[in-house]
Design an enzyme around this catalytic site. Structure first.
Site, PDB file in Angstrom:
ATOM      1  N   TRP A 102      -1.091   0.874   5.525  1.00 19.29           N
ATOM      2  CA  TRP A 102      -1.619   1.883   6.457  1.00 19.29           C
ATOM      3  C   TRP A 102      -1.448   3.275   5.882  1.00 19.29           C
ATOM      4  CZ3 TRP A 102      -4.937  -0.309   9.240  1.00 19.29           C
ATOM      5  CH2 TRP A 102      -4.718  -1.554   9.827  1.00 19.29           C
ATOM      6  N   ASP A 172       2.236   8.491  11.645  1.00 19.61           N
ATOM      7  CA  ASP A 172       1.564   7.374  12.310  1.00 19.61           C
ATOM      8  C   ASP A 172       2.658   6.549  12.993  1.00 19.61           C
ATOM      9  OD1 ASP A 172       0.341   4.990  12.988  1.00 19.61           O
ATOM     10  OD2 ASP A 172      -0.533   4.614  11.005  1.00 19.61           O
ATOM     11  N   LYS A 196      -0.300  -1.908  20.292  1.00 20.84           N
ATOM     12  CA  LYS A 196       0.924  -2.587  19.888  1.00 20.84           C
ATOM     13  C   LYS A 196       2.019  -2.426  20.934  1.00 20.84           C
ATOM     14  CE  LYS A 196      -0.972  -2.557  15.524  1.00 20.84           C
ATOM     15  NZ  LYS A 196      -1.522  -1.720  14.477  1.00 20.84           N
TER      16      LYS A 196
HETATM   17  C1  LIG Z   1      -2.370  -1.333  13.552  1.00 17.51           C
HETATM   18  C2  LIG Z   1      -2.067  -0.095  12.807  1.00 17.51           C
HETATM   19  C3  LIG Z   1      -3.068   0.817  12.417  1.00 17.51           C
HETATM   20  C4  LIG Z   1      -4.538   0.558  12.659  1.00 17.51           C
HETATM   21  O1  LIG Z   1      -4.865   0.748  13.943  1.00 17.51           O
HETATM   22  P1  LIG Z   1      -6.373   0.538  14.467  1.00 17.51           P
HETATM   23  O2  LIG Z   1      -6.227   0.981  15.877  1.00 17.51           O
HETATM   24  O3  LIG Z   1      -6.727  -0.878  14.282  1.00 17.51           O
HETATM   25  O4  LIG Z   1      -7.246   1.456  13.659  1.00 17.51           O
HETATM   26  C5  LIG Z   1      -2.697   1.968  11.785  1.00 17.51           C
HETATM   27  N1  LIG Z   1      -1.393   2.222  11.509  1.00 17.51           N
HETATM   28  C6  LIG Z   1      -0.408   1.368  11.847  1.00 17.51           C
HETATM   29  C7  LIG Z   1       1.008   1.700  11.523  1.00 17.51           C
HETATM   30  C8  LIG Z   1      -0.722   0.182  12.502  1.00 17.51           C
HETATM   31  O5  LIG Z   1       0.262  -0.672  12.840  1.00 17.51           O
END
Ligand SMILES: *Cc1c(COP(=O)(O)O)cnc(C)c1O
Length: 361
Positions: A102, A172, A196
């Protein structure tokens, strides 16, 4: 009805109380005669839902007043472009720490809009640790330093934040938001896809310090401008209305049922430690991450034998523990134990792991 324990990295389990409340309100939200799914985003009743979600998030996360909260669409992945388009506007430079896929995707996207630099990486050991950094490694001119706080695929987390001096830290937090308290004032910008730890897919929460909401690059699509969404309080266009409502229910659950983020953290530690204790004492299962950087949310592990891993995944699913297969780049298994995973699910998984070990060693 029998519900499975879903150990997926995302979308993930929701607390049963939240799902029940949503079901109860499905046809008629608080006597207004319609579902939240059907109502106008410009209506008074919807305004109270989005305002309620924002004020609960501010309260639960203790977000300072000089930060804006935005409810956007486009997932965590859209933020990989929104961050540089809006923030890489002074020196045109940004420093990234590469702790997994990511972070790498964010870095690649940043490289399209300016001088993105990879300052440190843990790619040499399949991202099984968080690389050490110190202030001297960062460009004091950079518009921001970027990290992925909890690395969903590899199961690492920052227990201590990098020292970036006056350079704003962007993180993030898609896979750790609301899992424990976080000092928002240490960051310039935080973002998270909801699917999540806080709700359904389709909503992305951005928490941004007001002074960073400047003029984005000229090429920035209107929908990618933080400024537009901040000025319109996330109602520039139709927001992900239903998802925001579920986030509100989730926040009510965290506040009232769990008792806030300190308690959420205790519960998450209890769940994660049950699994880590098995990994540390087992002769069959091994964790893949260095101990000091272990995540509370995503726990990858292997037996060292691909066939046995596959058998474990298969038998786990037959016993109601689904989506426990590891990411293809790590192999083995990964138990994602987000806020919505009940303690009971982890206790039963741990018992299943012990039984599997007895049968196969
Ligand atoms: C799942 C995830 C993403 C991607 O998220 P989307 O909503 O599918 O674009 C980005 N960063 C992290 C840390 C993730 O766990």
């Amino acid at each position: 009805m029998s519900r499975v324990f879903n150990f997926s990295a995302g979308p993930s389990m929701m607390p049963e109380a939240v799902l029940k409340k949503a079901a109860e309100q499905m046809l008629d939200y608080e006597g207004c005669g319609q579902s939240v799914m059907e109502m106008s985003h410009r209506s008074k009743v919807y305004q109270s839902i989005i305002d309620g979600a924002e004020s609960l998030l501010r309260e639960v996360m203790n977000i300072p007043d000089n930060y804006k909260v935005l409810f956007l669409q486009g997932g965590g992945s859209s933020q990989f472009s929104m961050v540089p388009l809006n923030l890489m506007t002074k020196s045109g430079k940004a420093d990234y720490i590469i702790t997994g896929q990511w972070a790498k995707k964010a870095f690649q996207e940043g490289s399209r809009y300016g001088k993105a630099r990879a300052v440190a990486s843990s790619a040499d050991k399949t991202f099984s640790y968080i690389p050490k950094t110190d202030k001297s490694m960062f460009d004091p001119d950079a518009d921001y330093v970027y990290i992925c706080m909890n690395n969903t695929i590899y199961g690492t987390v920052y227990h201590t934040l990098p020292e970036t001096g006056s350079v704003p830290l962007v993180a993030d937090i898609s896979s750790c938001i609301l899992s424990e308290p976080i000092d928002v004032s240490k960051f310039g910008l935080l973002f998270a896809g909801a699917q999540k730890n806080m709700g359904p897919a389709g909503v992305t929460v951005v928490i941004i310090r007001e002074d960073l909401i400047g003029e984005p690059m000229d090429i920035t699509p209107t929908m990618f401008k933080y400024k537009i969404h901040a000025e319109n309080k996330s109602l520039y266009n139709t927001p992900p209305c239903y998802g925001i409502y579920i986030i509100k229910l989730m926040l009510e659950w965290i506040k009232n049922d769990i008792g806030g983020l300190e308690n959420m953290k205790k519960l998450n530690e209890k769940k994660a430690n049950l699994i880590y204790d098995v990994l540390d004492s087992s002769n069959l299962f091994k964790g893949t991450v260095v101990k000091e950087d272990r995540s509370l949310m995503n726990i990858p592990f292997v037996t060292g034998n691909d066939e046995l891993d596959a058998l474990f995944v298969k038998e786990a699913a037959e016993n109601g523990f689904v989506n426990i297969k590891g990411h293809r780049t790590v192999g083995g298994m990964r138990a994602s134990v987000y806020n919505g995973m009940p303690l009971e699910g982890v206790e039963k998984l741990v018992a299943f792991m012990k039984k599997f070990e007895e049968e196969h060693s």
